[in-house]
Motif scaffolding. Structure first.
Motif, PDB file in Angstrom:
ATOM      1  N   ALA A 153      -5.202 113.718 -42.023  1.00  0.00           N
ATOM      2  CA  ALA A 153      -5.567 113.367 -40.898  1.00  0.00           C
ATOM      3  C   ALA A 153      -6.051 114.849 -40.034  1.00  0.00           C
ATOM      4  O   ALA A 153      -7.150 115.121 -39.567  1.00  0.00           O
ATOM      5  N   ALA A 154      -5.309 115.797 -40.364  1.00  0.00           N
ATOM      6  CA  ALA A 154      -5.682 117.136 -39.930  1.00  0.00           C
ATOM      7  C   ALA A 154      -6.584 117.699 -40.614  1.00  0.00           C
ATOM      8  O   ALA A 154      -7.659 118.402 -40.025  1.00  0.00           O
ATOM      9  N   HIS A 205      11.141 102.030 -48.793  1.00  0.00           N
ATOM     10  CA  HIS A 205      10.297 103.207 -48.459  1.00  0.00           C
ATOM     11  C   HIS A 205      11.033 104.423 -49.140  1.00  0.00           C
ATOM     12  O   HIS A 205      10.479 105.545 -48.769  1.00  0.00           O
ATOM     13  N   SER A 206      12.170 104.456 -49.853  1.00  0.00           N
ATOM     14  CA  SER A 206      12.864 105.780 -50.105  1.00  0.00           C
ATOM     15  C   SER A 206      11.928 106.618 -51.092  1.00  0.00           C
ATOM     16  O   SER A 206      12.057 108.004 -50.783  1.00  0.00           O
ATOM     17  N   ALA A 207      11.145 106.128 -51.743  1.00  0.00           N
ATOM     18  CA  ALA A 207      10.218 106.843 -52.530  1.00  0.00           C
ATOM     19  C   ALA A 207       9.380 107.745 -51.672  1.00  0.00           C
ATOM     20  O   ALA A 207       8.476 108.733 -52.055  1.00  0.00           O
ATOM     21  N   ASP A 208       9.007 107.358 -50.537  1.00  0.00           N
ATOM     22  CA  ASP A 208       7.998 107.962 -49.515  1.00  0.00           C
ATOM     23  C   ASP A 208       8.678 109.379 -49.121  1.00  0.00           C
ATOM     24  O   ASP A 208       7.830 110.311 -48.606  1.00  0.00           O
ATOM     25  N   LEU A 248      -3.117 101.478 -44.205  1.00  0.00           N
ATOM     26  CA  LEU A 248      -3.200 102.648 -43.193  1.00  0.00           C
ATOM     27  C   LEU A 248      -2.167 103.080 -42.265  1.00  0.00           C
ATOM     28  O   LEU A 248      -1.512 103.959 -42.245  1.00  0.00           O
ATOM     29  N   GLU A 249      -1.418 101.908 -42.004  1.00  0.00           N
ATOM     30  CA  GLU A 249      -0.013 101.978 -41.223  1.00  0.00           C
ATOM     31  C   GLU A 249       1.070 102.814 -41.895  1.00  0.00           C
ATOM     32  O   GLU A 249       1.662 103.477 -41.581  1.00  0.00           O
ATOM     33  N   ARG A 250       0.809 102.303 -43.300  1.00  0.00           N
ATOM     34  CA  ARG A 250       2.202 103.017 -44.088  1.00  0.00           C
ATOM     35  C   ARG A 250       1.541 104.338 -44.711  1.00  0.00           C
ATOM     36  O   ARG A 250       2.375 105.304 -44.520  1.00  0.00           O
ATOM     37  N   TYR A 251       0.299 104.737 -44.962  1.00  0.00           N
ATOM     38  CA  TYR A 251      -0.154 105.701 -45.330  1.00  0.00           C
ATOM     39  C   TYR A 251       0.191 106.878 -44.118  1.00  0.00           C
ATOM     40  O   TYR A 251       0.443 107.926 -44.461  1.00  0.00           O
ATOM     41  N   ALA A 252      -0.142 106.453 -42.747  1.00  0.00           N
ATOM     42  CA  ALA A 252       0.034 107.194 -41.866  1.00  0.00           C
ATOM     43  C   ALA A 252       1.474 107.785 -41.523  1.00  0.00           C
ATOM     44  O   ALA A 252       1.365 108.996 -40.962  1.00  0.00           O
ATOM     45  N   MET A 253       2.282 107.359 -42.068  1.00  0.00           N
ATOM     46  CA  MET A 253       3.828 107.679 -42.064  1.00  0.00           C
ATOM     47  C   MET A 253       4.203 108.696 -43.004  1.00  0.00           C
ATOM     48  O   MET A 253       5.185 109.200 -43.172  1.00  0.00           O
ATOM     49  N   THR A 254       3.345 108.842 -43.883  1.00  0.00           N
ATOM     50  CA  THR A 254       3.690 109.675 -45.075  1.00  0.00           C
ATOM     51  C   THR A 254       3.091 111.058 -44.822  1.00  0.00           C
ATOM     52  O   THR A 254       2.291 111.448 -44.023  1.00  0.00           O
ATOM     53  N   PHE A 255       3.627 112.385 -45.536  1.00  0.00           N
ATOM     54  CA  PHE A 255       3.201 113.715 -45.517  1.00  0.00           C
ATOM     55  C   PHE A 255       1.831 113.851 -45.841  1.00  0.00           C
ATOM     56  O   PHE A 255       0.853 114.414 -45.255  1.00  0.00           O
ATOM     57  N   SER A 256       1.394 112.924 -47.031  1.00  0.00           N
ATOM     58  CA  SER A 256      -0.035 113.168 -47.323  1.00  0.00           C
ATOM     59  C   SER A 256      -0.938 112.486 -46.224  1.00  0.00           C
ATOM     60  O   SER A 256      -2.039 113.120 -45.947  1.00  0.00           O
ATOM     61  N   MET A 291      -4.516 114.958 -51.124  1.00  0.00           N
ATOM     62  CA  MET A 291      -4.830 114.036 -52.255  1.00  0.00           C
ATOM     63  C   MET A 291      -3.558 114.666 -53.035  1.00  0.00           C
ATOM     64  O   MET A 291      -3.233 113.602 -54.110  1.00  0.00           O
ATOM     65  N   ILE A 292      -3.317 115.833 -53.304  1.00  0.00           N
ATOM     66  CA  ILE A 292      -2.101 115.945 -54.343  1.00  0.00           C
ATOM     67  C   ILE A 292      -0.753 115.335 -53.744  1.00  0.00           C
ATOM     68  O   ILE A 292       0.047 114.708 -54.815  1.00  0.00           O
ATOM     69  N   GLU A 293      -0.734 115.401 -52.606  1.00  0.00           N
ATOM     70  CA  GLU A 293       0.602 114.726 -52.049  1.00  0.00           C
ATOM     71  C   GLU A 293       0.583 113.426 -52.337  1.00  0.00           C
ATOM     72  O   GLU A 293       1.394 112.398 -52.815  1.00  0.00           O
ATOM     73  N   LEU A 294      -0.690 112.639 -52.305  1.00  0.00           N
ATOM     74  CA  LEU A 294      -0.677 111.171 -52.581  1.00  0.00           C
ATOM     75  C   LEU A 294      -0.535 111.111 -53.836  1.00  0.00           C
ATOM     76  O   LEU A 294       0.091 109.763 -54.271  1.00  0.00           O
ATOM     77  N   LEU A 295      -1.072 111.783 -54.844  1.00  0.00           N
ATOM     78  CA  LEU A 295      -0.719 111.699 -56.293  1.00  0.00           C
ATOM     79  C   LEU A 295       0.669 111.652 -56.724  1.00  0.00           C
ATOM     80  O   LEU A 295       1.235 110.856 -57.359  1.00  0.00           O
ATOM     81  N   LEU A 296       1.248 112.632 -55.977  1.00  0.00           N
ATOM     82  CA  LEU A 296       2.742 112.778 -56.048  1.00  0.00           C
ATOM     83  C   LEU A 296       3.446 111.489 -55.785  1.00  0.00           C
ATOM     84  O   LEU A 296       4.608 111.136 -56.100  1.00  0.00           O
ATOM     85  N   LEU A 297       3.099 110.933 -54.742  1.00  0.00           N
ATOM     86  CA  LEU A 297       3.596 109.677 -53.818  1.00  0.00           C
ATOM     87  C   LEU A 297       3.500 108.666 -54.837  1.00  0.00           C
ATOM     88  O   LEU A 297       4.326 107.747 -54.885  1.00  0.00           O
TER      89      LEU A 297
END
Length: 216
Positions: free
Chosen positions: A146-147, A4-7, A133-141, A197-203
């Motif tokens: 969600a907001a 998870h370091s890349a997160d 979804l559990e993993r994605y929910a812990m990311t900045f993206s 989605m920009i953050e998801l792409l970078l992730l």
């Protein structure tokens, strides 16, 4: 390297991207101000500037999600659902054009053709999707999305109700107040979703680099 370091996002990059996103929001609101000031007959309608901006943000977000899906396969079902949601929202924003130049109700059919197969795949692989979804929910993206989702599909709809603005403005009520409240909050929600989605792409890009380094 931990899985998870890349997160994580380095502080300096977080600050730089945050500043860029603030500039984006400021630019969008300047366009809204221009529309309100110089386009009195078209403001906050399909022929104004705010609604085309919403479509542009949705289109950009959809493209970012598609690229992220191709870069890394760790969230296949979740990215598929995101593509479906953003794509459906983009189609929905073209409802007036589709009703006029294609046929009445065309957008409902197009949305159904896009969303139903995606929902079938996601539901069929429910456990895998829940883990993603559990993993994605812990990311900045994930937090940004969600907001944006809540801002667009909950807050904007409730904040832009005509009854609310009639109660606030009373005898001074004019529909443009309601339209402005709904469309601008919706614009901000779409902006957050696009940034997500920009953050998801970078992730996904960081995950891809991590995977390639692991093979090296």
């Amino acid at each position: 390297m931990p899985e998870h370091s890349a997160d994580r996002i380095a502080f300096r990059y977080l600050c730089l991207r945050g500043f860029g996103y603030m500039l984006l929001i400021a630019a969008l609101l300047e366009i809204v101000l221009f529309e309100a000031t110089h386009m009195p007959d078209l403001r906050f309608t399909e022929r104004g500037l705010t609604e085309p901006l919403q479509s542009l943000l949705l289109l950009t977000g959809t493209i970012m999600a598609l690229i992220a899906r191709r870069l890394d396969d760790r969230l296949p079902h979740l990215t598929l659902l995101l593509i479906g949601l953003l794509g459906a929202s983009l189609i929905r924003e073209q409802d007036a054009w589709l009703d006029e130049y294609v046929f009445d109700g065309a957008w409902q059919i197009l949305v159904s053709l896009l969303v139903l197969p995606i929902l079938f795949v996601v539901i069929r692989h429910g456990r895998a999707f829940a883990a993603e979804l559990e993993r994605y929910a812990m990311t900045f993206s994930g937090g940004l999305f969600a907001a944006g989702f809540l801002g667009t599909y909950v807050f904007s709809r409730l904040y832009g109700r005509g009854d609310m603005w009639k109660a606030v403005l009373g005898e001074h009520y004019v529909r443009v107040f309601k339209d402005a409240a709904e469309e601008v909050t919706e614009l901000f929600g779409y902006t957050l979703m696009c940034i997500a989605m920009i953050e998801l792409l970078l992730l996904a890009r960081r995950w891809r680099q991590q995977r390639l380094q692991g093979r090296g």
